[in-house]
Design a protein around this motif. Structure first.
Motif, mmCIF file in Angstrom:
data_model
loop_
_atom_site.group_PDB
_atom_site.id
_atom_site.type_symbol
_atom_site.label_atom_id
_atom_site.label_comp_id
_atom_site.label_asym_id
_atom_site.label_seq_id
_atom_site.Cartn_x
_atom_site.Cartn_y
_atom_site.Cartn_z
ATOM 1 N N ASP A 29 -55.779 -66.105 -25.430
ATOM 2 C CA ASP A 29 -55.767 -66.126 -23.964
ATOM 3 C C ASP A 29 -56.922 -65.316 -23.381
ATOM 4 N N ALA A 30 -57.243 -64.193 -24.011
ATOM 5 C CA ALA A 30 -58.340 -63.364 -23.510
ATOM 6 C C ALA A 30 -59.665 -64.115 -23.565
ATOM 7 N N ALA A 31 -59.882 -64.854 -24.656
ATOM 8 C CA ALA A 31 -61.120 -65.629 -24.794
ATOM 9 C C ALA A 31 -61.176 -66.756 -23.767
ATOM 10 N N GLN A 32 -60.031 -67.412 -23.551
ATOM 11 C CA GLN A 32 -59.986 -68.479 -22.556
ATOM 12 C C GLN A 32 -60.300 -67.943 -21.170
ATOM 13 N N SER A 33 -59.736 -66.799 -20.840
ATOM 14 C CA SER A 33 -59.970 -66.207 -19.520
ATOM 15 C C SER A 33 -61.437 -65.830 -19.345
ATOM 16 N N TRP A 34 -62.039 -65.283 -20.398
ATOM 17 C CA TRP A 34 -63.451 -64.894 -20.311
ATOM 18 C C TRP A 34 -64.331 -66.116 -20.102
ATOM 19 N N ILE A 35 -64.074 -67.176 -20.868
ATOM 20 C CA ILE A 35 -64.886 -68.397 -20.753
ATOM 21 C C ILE A 35 -64.718 -69.027 -19.376
ATOM 22 N N ASN A 36 -63.482 -69.082 -18.893
ATOM 23 C CA ASN A 36 -63.242 -69.670 -17.568
ATOM 24 C C ASN A 36 -63.924 -68.869 -16.466
ATOM 25 N N GLY A 37 -64.084 -67.576 -16.692
ATOM 26 C CA GLY A 37 -64.745 -66.742 -15.704
ATOM 27 C C GLY A 37 -66.254 -66.718 -15.830
ATOM 28 N N HIS A 38 -66.789 -67.350 -16.858
ATOM 29 C CA HIS A 38 -68.241 -67.364 -17.082
ATOM 30 C C HIS A 38 -68.748 -68.794 -17.234
ATOM 31 N N ASN A 39 -68.351 -69.653 -16.313
ATOM 32 C CA ASN A 39 -68.846 -71.038 -16.264
ATOM 33 C C ASN A 39 -68.521 -71.789 -17.553
ATOM 34 N N GLY A 40 -67.238 -71.969 -17.795
ATOM 35 C CA GLY A 40 -66.806 -72.643 -19.010
ATOM 36 C C GLY A 40 -67.317 -74.064 -19.122
#
Length: 232
Positions: free
Chosen positions: A88-99
Protein backbone atom coordinates in the motif's frame (compact mmCIF):
# COMPACT_ATOMS: atom_id res chain seq x y z
CA UNK A 1 -23.89 24.78 -46.24
CA UNK A 2 -20.94 26.93 -45.19
CA UNK A 3 -18.04 25.57 -43.15
CA UNK A 4 -16.14 27.92 -40.87
CA UNK A 5 -12.83 26.99 -39.33
CA UNK A 6 -11.58 28.74 -36.22
CA UNK A 7 -8.25 27.77 -34.68
CA UNK A 8 -7.96 30.99 -32.68
CA UNK A 9 -10.11 29.80 -29.80
CA UNK A 10 -8.04 26.62 -29.48
CA UNK A 11 -4.80 28.60 -29.27
CA UNK A 12 -6.09 31.05 -26.66
CA UNK A 13 -5.97 30.67 -22.89
CA UNK A 14 -6.71 28.39 -21.14
CA UNK A 15 -6.74 25.94 -24.08
CA UNK A 16 -3.21 26.87 -25.11
CA UNK A 17 -1.93 26.16 -21.61
CA UNK A 18 -3.60 22.75 -21.69
CA UNK A 19 -2.11 22.00 -25.10
CA UNK A 20 1.39 22.93 -23.94
CA UNK A 21 0.98 20.78 -20.84
CA UNK A 22 -0.13 17.87 -23.05
CA UNK A 23 2.88 18.35 -25.33
CA UNK A 24 5.19 18.43 -22.30
CA UNK A 25 3.67 15.21 -20.94
CA UNK A 26 4.03 13.55 -24.35
CA UNK A 27 7.67 14.64 -24.51
CA UNK A 28 8.46 13.31 -21.04
CA UNK A 29 6.72 10.03 -21.79
CA UNK A 30 8.58 9.66 -25.08
CA UNK A 31 12.01 10.36 -23.56
CA UNK A 32 11.48 8.12 -20.52
CA UNK A 33 10.16 5.24 -22.63
CA UNK A 34 12.93 5.64 -25.21
CA UNK A 35 15.71 5.60 -22.62
CA UNK A 36 14.35 2.43 -21.04
CA UNK A 37 13.83 0.77 -24.42
CA UNK A 38 17.30 1.74 -25.66
CA UNK A 39 19.27 0.64 -22.60
CA UNK A 40 17.35 -2.60 -22.21
CA UNK A 41 17.34 -3.30 -25.96
CA UNK A 42 21.13 -2.97 -26.24
CA UNK A 43 21.64 -5.08 -23.12
CA UNK A 44 19.34 -7.82 -24.40
CA UNK A 45 20.95 -7.85 -27.84
CA UNK A 46 24.40 -8.12 -26.25
CA UNK A 47 23.21 -10.89 -23.97
CA UNK A 48 21.78 -12.78 -26.90
CA UNK A 49 25.12 -12.97 -28.74
CA UNK A 50 27.12 -14.22 -25.74
CA UNK A 51 26.71 -17.80 -26.92
CA UNK A 52 24.98 -18.87 -23.73
CA UNK A 53 21.98 -21.01 -24.78
CA UNK A 54 20.00 -20.18 -21.63
CA UNK A 55 20.48 -16.45 -22.18
CA UNK A 56 19.61 -16.74 -25.86
CA UNK A 57 16.36 -18.61 -25.14
CA UNK A 58 15.46 -16.20 -22.37
CA UNK A 59 15.92 -13.14 -24.58
CA UNK A 60 14.07 -14.83 -27.46
CA UNK A 61 11.14 -15.56 -25.13
CA UNK A 62 11.13 -11.95 -23.90
CA UNK A 63 11.12 -10.59 -27.46
CA UNK A 64 8.36 -12.96 -28.52
CA UNK A 65 6.21 -12.01 -25.53
CA UNK A 66 6.60 -8.26 -25.99
CA UNK A 67 6.06 -8.33 -29.75
CA UNK A 68 2.97 -10.56 -29.72
CA UNK A 69 0.97 -8.79 -27.01
CA UNK A 70 -0.79 -5.52 -27.96
CA UNK A 71 0.84 -2.50 -26.37
CA UNK A 72 -2.53 -1.44 -24.97
CA UNK A 73 -2.66 -4.72 -23.05
CA UNK A 74 0.80 -3.97 -21.66
CA UNK A 75 -0.42 -0.57 -20.52
CA UNK A 76 -3.46 -2.04 -18.77
CA UNK A 77 -1.35 -4.74 -17.12
CA UNK A 78 1.13 -2.26 -15.70
CA UNK A 79 -1.36 0.40 -14.68
CA UNK A 80 -4.19 -1.75 -13.34
CA UNK A 81 -2.55 -5.12 -12.62
CA UNK A 82 0.97 -4.54 -11.30
CA UNK A 83 -0.06 -2.03 -8.59
CA UNK A 84 -2.26 -4.68 -6.94
CA UNK A 85 0.92 -6.68 -6.23
CA UNK A 86 2.67 -3.75 -4.54
CA UNK A 87 2.47 -2.75 -0.86
CA UNK A 88 0.00 0.00 0.00
CA UNK A 89 2.84 2.41 0.78
CA UNK A 90 4.34 1.88 -2.69
CA UNK A 91 0.96 2.35 -4.35
CA UNK A 92 0.38 5.59 -2.46
CA UNK A 93 3.82 6.91 -3.40
CA UNK A 94 3.34 6.10 -7.09
CA UNK A 95 -0.15 7.62 -7.16
CA UNK A 96 1.27 10.77 -5.62
CA UNK A 97 4.11 11.01 -8.15
CA UNK A 98 2.29 10.82 -11.50
CA UNK A 99 1.63 7.10 -11.65
CA UNK A 100 0.23 7.39 -15.19
CA UNK A 101 3.58 8.65 -16.46
CA UNK A 102 5.57 6.06 -14.50
CA UNK A 103 3.57 3.01 -15.56
CA UNK A 104 3.05 4.17 -19.14
CA UNK A 105 6.80 4.75 -19.52
CA UNK A 106 7.57 1.29 -18.17
CA UNK A 107 4.96 -0.45 -20.33
CA UNK A 108 5.93 1.30 -23.57
CA UNK A 109 9.66 1.10 -22.82
CA UNK A 110 9.60 -2.63 -22.09
CA UNK A 111 7.50 -3.36 -25.15
CA UNK A 112 9.68 -1.32 -27.52
CA UNK A 113 12.88 -2.77 -26.01
CA UNK A 114 12.07 -5.99 -27.85
CA UNK A 115 12.06 -4.16 -31.19
CA UNK A 116 15.23 -2.22 -30.33
CA UNK A 117 16.84 -5.51 -29.32
CA UNK A 118 16.14 -7.02 -32.73
CA UNK A 119 17.41 -3.90 -34.49
CA UNK A 120 20.69 -4.02 -32.59
CA UNK A 121 20.98 -7.78 -33.05
CA UNK A 122 20.64 -7.40 -36.83
CA UNK A 123 23.44 -4.85 -36.69
CA UNK A 124 25.61 -7.17 -34.61
CA UNK A 125 25.14 -9.97 -37.11
CA UNK A 126 26.35 -7.65 -39.88
CA UNK A 127 29.71 -7.05 -38.15
CA UNK A 128 32.35 -9.47 -39.49
CA UNK A 129 33.32 -12.10 -36.87
CA UNK A 130 36.95 -11.24 -37.41
CA UNK A 131 36.43 -7.89 -35.70
CA UNK A 132 35.55 -9.55 -32.42
CA UNK A 133 38.22 -12.21 -32.77
CA UNK A 134 40.90 -9.59 -33.41
CA UNK A 135 39.78 -7.54 -30.42
CA UNK A 136 39.84 -10.53 -28.10
CA UNK A 137 43.28 -11.51 -29.35
CA UNK A 138 44.51 -8.04 -28.39
CA UNK A 139 43.42 -8.67 -24.80
CA UNK A 140 40.09 -6.86 -24.72
CA UNK A 141 37.37 -8.44 -22.62
CA UNK A 142 33.99 -9.37 -24.09
CA UNK A 143 32.32 -6.24 -22.70
CA UNK A 144 35.09 -3.92 -23.91
CA UNK A 145 35.03 -5.58 -27.32
CA UNK A 146 31.29 -5.00 -27.57
CA UNK A 147 31.52 -1.43 -26.27
CA UNK A 148 34.46 -0.11 -28.27
CA UNK A 149 34.57 -2.29 -31.40
CA UNK A 150 31.40 -4.21 -32.24
CA UNK A 151 28.50 -2.03 -31.04
CA UNK A 152 29.67 1.20 -32.76
CA UNK A 153 29.77 -0.68 -36.07
CA UNK A 154 26.48 -2.47 -35.39
CA UNK A 155 24.65 0.77 -34.65
CA UNK A 156 25.48 2.09 -38.12
CA UNK A 157 23.67 -0.85 -39.67
CA UNK A 158 20.83 -0.81 -37.16
CA UNK A 159 20.16 2.93 -37.44
CA UNK A 160 17.40 2.93 -40.13
CA UNK A 161 15.07 0.43 -38.38
CA UNK A 162 16.07 1.98 -35.05
CA UNK A 163 14.79 5.39 -36.18
CA UNK A 164 11.60 3.81 -37.52
CA UNK A 165 10.88 2.15 -34.17
CA UNK A 166 11.68 5.40 -32.35
CA UNK A 167 8.95 7.09 -34.38
CA UNK A 168 6.58 4.22 -33.62
CA UNK A 169 7.38 4.59 -29.92
CA UNK A 170 6.60 8.31 -30.09
CA UNK A 171 3.25 7.68 -31.77
CA UNK A 172 2.36 4.90 -29.34
CA UNK A 173 2.52 7.37 -26.45
CA UNK A 174 -0.96 8.46 -27.54
CA UNK A 175 -2.28 5.13 -26.23
CA UNK A 176 -1.55 6.33 -22.70
CA UNK A 177 -4.79 8.31 -22.91
CA UNK A 178 -6.54 5.02 -22.12
CA UNK A 179 -5.01 5.28 -18.63
CA UNK A 180 -6.20 8.84 -18.17
CA UNK A 181 -2.70 10.20 -18.77
CA UNK A 182 -2.86 13.87 -19.71
CA UNK A 183 -0.81 13.52 -22.88
CA UNK A 184 -1.60 15.47 -26.05
CA UNK A 185 -4.34 13.24 -27.46
CA UNK A 186 -6.17 13.17 -24.13
CA UNK A 187 -5.93 16.95 -23.80
CA UNK A 188 -7.14 17.50 -27.36
CA UNK A 189 -10.16 15.31 -26.73
CA UNK A 190 -11.00 17.29 -23.60
CA UNK A 191 -10.69 20.58 -25.49
CA UNK A 192 -12.86 19.23 -28.29
CA UNK A 193 -15.55 18.25 -25.77
CA UNK A 194 -15.56 21.78 -24.38
CA UNK A 195 -15.33 23.80 -27.59
CA UNK A 196 -17.07 21.44 -30.06
CA UNK A 197 -14.33 22.31 -32.56
CA UNK A 198 -13.75 18.71 -33.55
CA UNK A 199 -11.97 19.22 -36.87
CA UNK A 200 -9.71 22.00 -35.62
CA UNK A 201 -8.77 20.18 -32.41
CA UNK A 202 -7.76 16.92 -34.06
CA UNK A 203 -6.10 18.77 -36.92
CA UNK A 204 -3.75 20.41 -34.43
CA UNK A 205 -2.95 17.05 -32.86
CA UNK A 206 -2.39 15.46 -36.27
CA UNK A 207 -0.10 18.29 -37.34
CA UNK A 208 1.95 17.96 -34.14
CA UNK A 209 2.47 14.21 -34.52
CA UNK A 210 3.28 14.64 -38.21
CA UNK A 211 5.84 17.40 -37.63
CA UNK A 212 7.58 15.57 -34.81
CA UNK A 213 7.68 12.29 -36.79
CA UNK A 214 9.14 14.07 -39.82
CA UNK A 215 11.61 15.82 -37.53
CA UNK A 216 12.76 12.50 -36.10
CA UNK A 217 13.21 11.16 -39.62
CA UNK A 218 15.30 14.21 -40.50
CA UNK A 219 17.46 13.78 -37.41
CA UNK A 220 17.91 10.13 -38.35
CA UNK A 221 19.16 11.11 -41.80
CA UNK A 222 21.65 13.59 -40.33
CA UNK A 223 22.91 11.08 -37.79
CA UNK A 224 23.28 8.43 -40.49
CA UNK A 225 25.39 10.79 -42.58
CA UNK A 226 27.66 11.60 -39.64
CA UNK A 227 28.04 7.92 -38.77
CA UNK A 228 28.74 6.88 -42.35
CA UNK A 229 32.18 5.35 -42.81
CA UNK A 230 34.26 7.45 -45.27
CA UNK A 231 34.70 5.73 -48.62
CA UNK A 232 31.54 3.63 -48.36
Amino acid sequence: MSISLNFTSLLAAPNLDHLLAGIKFTGLLTVASWLLAFVLGVALATLRVTGNPVAERGVAAWVSYQQNVPILAHLFLWYFGIPTLLPDAAQSWINGHNGELIFASIAIGLCMSAYFCEDVRSGLRAVPPGQQEASRSLGLSFLKTMRFVVLPQAMRTALPPFINHTIILFKNTSLAMALGAAELTYVVREIENQTFRTFEAYTLATAFYLLVSLGLMGVGVLVARRMQVPGR
